[in-house]
Design a protein around this motif. Structure first.
Motif, PDB file in Angstrom:
ATOM      1  N   ALA A  21      -1.427   6.555  -7.774  1.00  0.00           N
ATOM      2  CA  ALA A  21      -1.861   6.049  -6.411  1.00  0.00           C
ATOM      3  C   ALA A  21      -3.420   5.629  -6.447  1.00  0.00           C
ATOM      4  O   ALA A  21      -3.901   4.779  -6.047  1.00  0.00           O
ATOM      5  CB  ALA A  21      -1.453   6.843  -5.369  1.00  0.00           C
ATOM      6  N   ILE A  22      -4.152   6.737  -7.019  1.00  0.00           N
ATOM      7  CA  ILE A  22      -5.372   6.757  -7.164  1.00  0.00           C
ATOM      8  C   ILE A  22      -5.762   5.214  -8.130  1.00  0.00           C
ATOM      9  O   ILE A  22      -6.753   4.486  -7.684  1.00  0.00           O
ATOM     10  CB  ILE A  22      -6.328   7.958  -7.695  1.00  0.00           C
ATOM     11  N   SER A  67      -3.410   1.704   5.207  1.00  0.00           N
ATOM     12  CA  SER A  67      -2.801   2.736   4.463  1.00  0.00           C
ATOM     13  C   SER A  67      -1.067   2.370   4.332  1.00  0.00           C
ATOM     14  O   SER A  67      -0.618   1.510   4.996  1.00  0.00           O
ATOM     15  CB  SER A  67      -2.711   3.927   5.393  1.00  0.00           C
ATOM     16  N   ALA A  82       2.203  10.967  -9.919  1.00  0.00           N
ATOM     17  CA  ALA A  82       2.503   9.930  -8.779  1.00  0.00           C
ATOM     18  C   ALA A  82       0.975   9.760  -8.132  1.00  0.00           C
ATOM     19  O   ALA A  82       0.734   8.642  -7.738  1.00  0.00           O
ATOM     20  CB  ALA A  82       3.413  10.345  -7.958  1.00  0.00           C
ATOM     21  N   HIS A  83       0.382  10.834  -7.641  1.00  0.00           N
ATOM     22  CA  HIS A  83      -0.810  10.753  -6.997  1.00  0.00           C
ATOM     23  C   HIS A  83      -1.854  10.079  -7.917  1.00  0.00           C
ATOM     24  O   HIS A  83      -2.670   9.257  -7.324  1.00  0.00           O
ATOM     25  CB  HIS A  83      -1.184  12.190  -6.581  1.00  0.00           C
ATOM     26  N   LEU A  91       8.142   9.772  -2.545  1.00  0.00           N
ATOM     27  CA  LEU A  91       8.140  10.365  -3.804  1.00  0.00           C
ATOM     28  C   LEU A  91       9.370  11.245  -3.963  1.00  0.00           C
ATOM     29  O   LEU A  91       9.683  12.073  -3.213  1.00  0.00           O
ATOM     30  CB  LEU A  91       6.880  11.285  -4.235  1.00  0.00           C
ATOM     31  N   TRP A  96       5.688   4.240 -11.136  1.00  0.00           N
ATOM     32  CA  TRP A  96       6.018   5.675 -11.265  1.00  0.00           C
ATOM     33  C   TRP A  96       7.640   6.037 -10.937  1.00  0.00           C
ATOM     34  O   TRP A  96       8.201   5.362  -9.766  1.00  0.00           O
ATOM     35  CB  TRP A  96       5.367   6.423 -10.214  1.00  0.00           C
ATOM     36  N   LEU A 100       4.897  14.917  -9.419  1.00  0.00           N
ATOM     37  CA  LEU A 100       3.969  14.687  -7.893  1.00  0.00           C
ATOM     38  C   LEU A 100       2.412  14.510  -8.458  1.00  0.00           C
ATOM     39  O   LEU A 100       1.964  13.540  -7.965  1.00  0.00           O
ATOM     40  CB  LEU A 100       4.157  16.062  -7.160  1.00  0.00           C
ATOM     41  N   ALA A 101       2.190  15.167  -9.202  1.00  0.00           N
ATOM     42  CA  ALA A 101       0.545  14.840  -9.666  1.00  0.00           C
ATOM     43  C   ALA A 101       0.576  13.697 -10.627  1.00  0.00           C
ATOM     44  O   ALA A 101      -0.392  12.824 -10.024  1.00  0.00           O
ATOM     45  CB  ALA A 101       0.200  16.039 -10.812  1.00  0.00           C
TER      46      ALA A 101
END
Length: 109
Positions: free
Chosen positions: A13-14, A27, A9-10, A32, A83, A6-7
């Motif tokens: 995204a950043i 947006s 993937a974030h 995920l 991802w 999860l981290a």
């Protein structure tokens, strides 16, 4: 899904934030997950692979409102973020159990 997946993937995204979003699309939703569902039986079996004392389970009829199943359609995460999850269900359970004894000490005020 493992918390490190999860981290990751974030973070992806950043890293890609500016190239993903536009004024016309400010947006977007990106699911995920692994792309395959996990049954309660599969979850219990994975848990039992990790623990010293296995769970004892009892089969029962579905409860009113229970869904037949669910899973993510995660192809957008792979395509846009590059991802895919790296950890298995068993690894996620093991990490969660390893976290319990150290959680309070690491999170104290």
């Amino acid at each position: 899904m493992h918390v490190w997946d999860l981290a990751a993937a974030h973070l992806a995204a950043i890293d890609r934030f500016d190239s993903l979003l536009t004024e016309s699309e400010p947006s977007m939703a990106i699911n995920l997950g692994t792309g395959s569902g996990t049954t309660v039986r599969e979850l219990c079996a994975a848990f039992n692979q990790v623990v010293d004392t296995p769970l004892t389970t009892v089969d029962a009829e579905p409860r009113p409102g229970d869904v037949a199943g669910g899973y993510t359609k995660s192809d957008r995460a792979q395509k846009l973020l590059g991802w895919t999850p790296a950890f298995s269900l068993t690894e996620g359970i093991r990490s969660s159990l390893d976290w319990i004894p150290v959680r309070d000490e690491l999170l104290k005020d």
